[in-house]
Write a protein that holds these residues in place. Structure first.
Motif, PDB file in Angstrom:
ATOM      1  N   ALA A   4       0.837  -1.208   0.000  1.00 51.64           N
ATOM      2  CA  ALA A   4       0.000   0.000   0.000  1.00 51.64           C
ATOM      3  C   ALA A   4       0.872   1.258   0.000  1.00 51.64           C
ATOM      4  O   ALA A   4       0.535   2.259  -0.638  1.00 51.64           O
ATOM      5  N   THR A   5       1.993   1.194   0.689  1.00 53.03           N
ATOM      6  CA  THR A   5       2.919   2.330   0.684  1.00 53.03           C
ATOM      7  C   THR A   5       3.321   2.647  -0.751  1.00 53.03           C
ATOM      8  O   THR A   5       3.296   3.800  -1.198  1.00 53.03           O
ATOM      9  N   GLU A  28      -7.722   8.804   4.215  1.00 57.61           N
ATOM     10  CA  GLU A  28      -8.563   7.633   4.452  1.00 57.61           C
ATOM     11  C   GLU A  28      -9.997   8.124   4.594  1.00 57.61           C
ATOM     12  O   GLU A  28     -10.227   9.174   5.208  1.00 57.61           O
ATOM     13  N   ASN A  30      -5.737   5.121  11.959  1.00 55.64           N
ATOM     14  CA  ASN A  30      -4.394   4.871  12.494  1.00 55.64           C
ATOM     15  C   ASN A  30      -4.046   5.736  13.696  1.00 55.64           C
ATOM     16  O   ASN A  30      -2.902   5.721  14.160  1.00 55.64           O
ATOM     17  N   ASP A  42      -7.433   6.355   0.345  1.00 55.60           N
ATOM     18  CA  ASP A  42      -6.663   5.175   0.729  1.00 55.60           C
ATOM     19  C   ASP A  42      -7.599   4.223   1.475  1.00 55.60           C
ATOM     20  O   ASP A  42      -7.976   4.464   2.619  1.00 55.60           O
ATOM     21  N   HIS A  56      -7.305   0.195   4.928  1.00 49.80           N
ATOM     22  CA  HIS A  56      -7.992  -0.305   6.130  1.00 49.80           C
ATOM     23  C   HIS A  56      -9.515  -0.263   5.963  1.00 49.80           C
ATOM     24  O   HIS A  56     -10.215  -1.142   6.443  1.00 49.80           O
ATOM     25  N   LYS A 113      -2.646  -4.578   1.630  1.00 51.60           N
ATOM     26  CA  LYS A 113      -2.765  -5.475   2.795  1.00 51.60           C
ATOM     27  C   LYS A 113      -3.597  -6.736   2.560  1.00 51.60           C
ATOM     28  O   LYS A 113      -3.053  -7.782   2.317  1.00 51.60           O
TER      29      LYS A 113
HETATM   30  C1  LIG Z   1      -4.239   3.438   5.674  1.00 54.33           C
HETATM   31  C2  LIG Z   1      -2.909   2.840   5.357  1.00 54.33           C
HETATM   32  N1  LIG Z   1      -2.374   3.041   4.142  1.00 54.33           N
HETATM   33  C3  LIG Z   1      -1.192   2.512   3.816  1.00 54.33           C
HETATM   34  C4  LIG Z   1      -0.471   1.762   4.707  1.00 54.33           C
HETATM   35  C5  LIG Z   1       0.834   1.153   4.306  1.00 54.33           C
HETATM   36  O1  LIG Z   1       0.687  -0.221   4.174  1.00 54.33           O
HETATM   37  P1  LIG Z   1       1.974  -1.141   3.982  1.00 54.33           P
HETATM   38  O2  LIG Z   1       2.750  -1.024   5.268  1.00 54.33           O
HETATM   39  O3  LIG Z   1       1.420  -2.510   3.791  1.00 54.33           O
HETATM   40  O4  LIG Z   1       2.725  -0.624   2.830  1.00 54.33           O
HETATM   41  C6  LIG Z   1      -0.972   1.543   5.989  1.00 54.33           C
HETATM   42  C7  LIG Z   1      -0.225   0.764   6.974  1.00 54.33           C
HETATM   43  O5  LIG Z   1      -0.582   0.579   8.113  1.00 54.33           O
HETATM   44  C8  LIG Z   1      -2.227   2.085   6.327  1.00 54.33           C
HETATM   45  O6  LIG Z   1      -2.764   1.913   7.537  1.00 54.33           O
END
Ligand SMILES: Cc1ncc(COP(=O)(O)O)c(C=O)c1O
Length: 466
Positions: A144-145, A232, A237, A265, A268, A292
């Motif tokens: 996701a990053t 989001e 988070n 995003d 979650h 994820k």
């Molecule tokens: C909303 C959201 N986006 C992106 C990410 C990044 O995910 P990843 O660590 O699998 O790259 C996270 C990680 O916790 C997240 O909570």
């Protein structure tokens, strides 16, 4: 122990909490002797005894080493079994190792893992993602990053603008653009534990506003230097923060008015339905990013976008079909086995029926937690969203990231997590998030409710409730 903040609604004194913690630590040491020995050995070859920093951040005196995870059960190397409501912080949202995903992966692994060529499965996932999330065109990344990073790059290219606007106390992966937060003097700063780029001017890449603050959003977007807003749909988070009524409608309007792309995003918030929060609430983003859980925990992420964006990407580079116009892609991304895992997970595991079960489970858990808070007169609150809920040390639901974070209490939080772990229950570290997989039974959920009841009865007994 982390002692950064203390909730005004802690209910127990520091001394009482330290005594409770010492009792639970002793029990934990007794239950996890093999994990402790393994951790001690691991210090010799792994930084701080773990292969990834977050694995050492569970608030226990040493990490729990896992031997097996299946469905909603995790077994550690000491033989303790846990009912899992963390689920790899959403990576295993549909349960660990779902059968359909295992079957597809096992079959594909024997037929080639990575070729840097597409398989026909890719069409099926594109079609399925479009049907669910309402955006027609998709690309695959590894995490996701990475999906967020690629989308930011596209938005910058298409707008010629440098900055990314994100919400205070949000998390979207380890992106320089979205790590800054609003400091006490209103200027942007990095939290000291993230400040790995001290030389980087924090406002060169970022604008940050509080979630639900439309006035601040308009003020910042009016500079017309933001390529996109990355948000989001529900903040998940920093504890959990729900959008105010009509917030998303206004967010969309302001992005359009000031020429910034809207990126949601859903990494979650996919837990809000088979088409994420976007589908459930009829939102209209320009991009969606998501990672994820979509391939059952196999590392894959996706980003989707509108036809207009696709046309602009191709027009910007003059040649349709240029595979990598902007330094986007990765050798292993969209490999055959990851795509097969995603296809099986989306079509056979993350079904509409699975989401219905997850929502019912969340309601059962949240109702149970609310009843406990009432029974012991504890002034905390439970935020509910789709298949996840969050217990927060604040009497009313927080309106933004600052409000949520100001009521963080790491010592209290990690004490409760340790109490639950000693009773065979896992919830997400870093905050009090509990996620319900489709495989959780009512009995599993009731066990968690009883665990919290025992924990909070003691705390309320010592502190006398409110
Ligand atoms: C909303 C959201 N986006 C992106 C990410 C990044 O995910 P990843 O660590 O699998 O790259 C996270 C990680 O916790 C997240 O909570």
């Amino acid at each position: 122990m982390i002692t950064e903040k203390k909730s005004p609604y802690r209910l127990v004194t520091d001394e009482q909490l330290a005594a409770l913690r010492a009792r639970e630590d002793a029990l934990f040491q007794k239950r996890t002797t093999k994990s402790k020995r393994t951790f001690n050995r691991a210090q010799e070859m792994l930084l701080n005894g773990v292969p990834m920093p977050w694995m050492g951040d569970w608030g226990t005196s040493h990490p729990i080493f896992v031997s097996e995870a299946k469905g909603n059960r995790v077994t550690d190397i000491d033989g303790n079994q846990y009912v899992d409501f963390c689920l790899g912080d959403t990576g295993a949202m549909f349960g660990h190792s779902p059968e359909a995903t295992i079957k597809a992966v096992s079959k594909q692994v024997r037929r080639g893992i990575t070729t840097m060529m597409p398989t026909e499965d890719a069409l099926r996932i594109g079609q399925e993602l479009g049907r669910r999330f309402g955006l027609p065109l998709w690309q695959v990344a590894m995490t996701a990053t990475e999906a967020n990073r690629y989308v930011i790059r596209i938005c910058r290219t298409l707008t010629g603008r440098p900055k990314v606007l994100s919400m205070n106390e949000s998390y979207h992966g380890s992106l320089d653009e979205t790590l800054p937060h609003i400091g006490p003097d209103g200027r942007l700063e990095l939290r000291s534990n993230y400040d790995m780029n001290p030389g980087l001017p924090k406002d060169a890449l970022s604008r940050v506003v509080e979630f639900n603050d439309l006035e601040a959003l308009e003020r910042e977007l009016a500079h017309k230097d933001c390529a996109c807003v990355l948000a989001e749909p529900v903040m998940t988070n920093c504890g959990m923060v729900l959008p105010a009524p009509r917030y998303h409608e206004k967010l969309r309007e302001l992005c359009t008015k000031y020429g910034a792309y809207l990126v949601l995003d859903e990494t979650h918030t996919f837990s809000n339905g088979y088409g994420g929060y976007t589908k459930a609430y009829g939102l209209e983003p320009d991009f969606i990013t998501l990672g994820k859980s979509i391939a059952g925990g196999i590392p894959v992420a996706v980003y989707g976008f509108t036809k207009e964006v696709a046309e602009r990407i191709n027009a910007s580079f003059g040649r349709k079909g240029v595979s990598d116009p902007m330094g986007i892609g990765g050798t292993l991304s969209a490999n055959t086995f990851a795509i097969a895992a995603m296809r099986a997970t989306l079509t056979k595991v993350a079904t509409e029926e699975a989401f219905e079960k997850m929502f019912a489970g969340q309601k059962r858990l949240s109702d149970g937690l609310d009843a406990i808070l009432q029974k012991y007169n504890i002034p905390w609150s439970v935020t509910r969203s789709g298949a996840r809920c969050e217990l927060q040390f604040i009497p009313t639901l927080p309106k933004n990231g600052s409000e949520a974070k100001n009521h963080f209490d790491w010592d209290l939080m990690y004490y409760t997590h340790l109490f639950l772990a000693n009773r065979g229950l896992l919830i997400t570290p870093f905050h009090n998030m509990m996620l319900i997989p489709p495989v959780a039974t009512e009995a599993d959920i009731d066990i968690l409710i009883w665990g919290w009841d025992d924990c909070l009865a003691e705390i309320a007994g010592l502190g006398g409730g409110n």
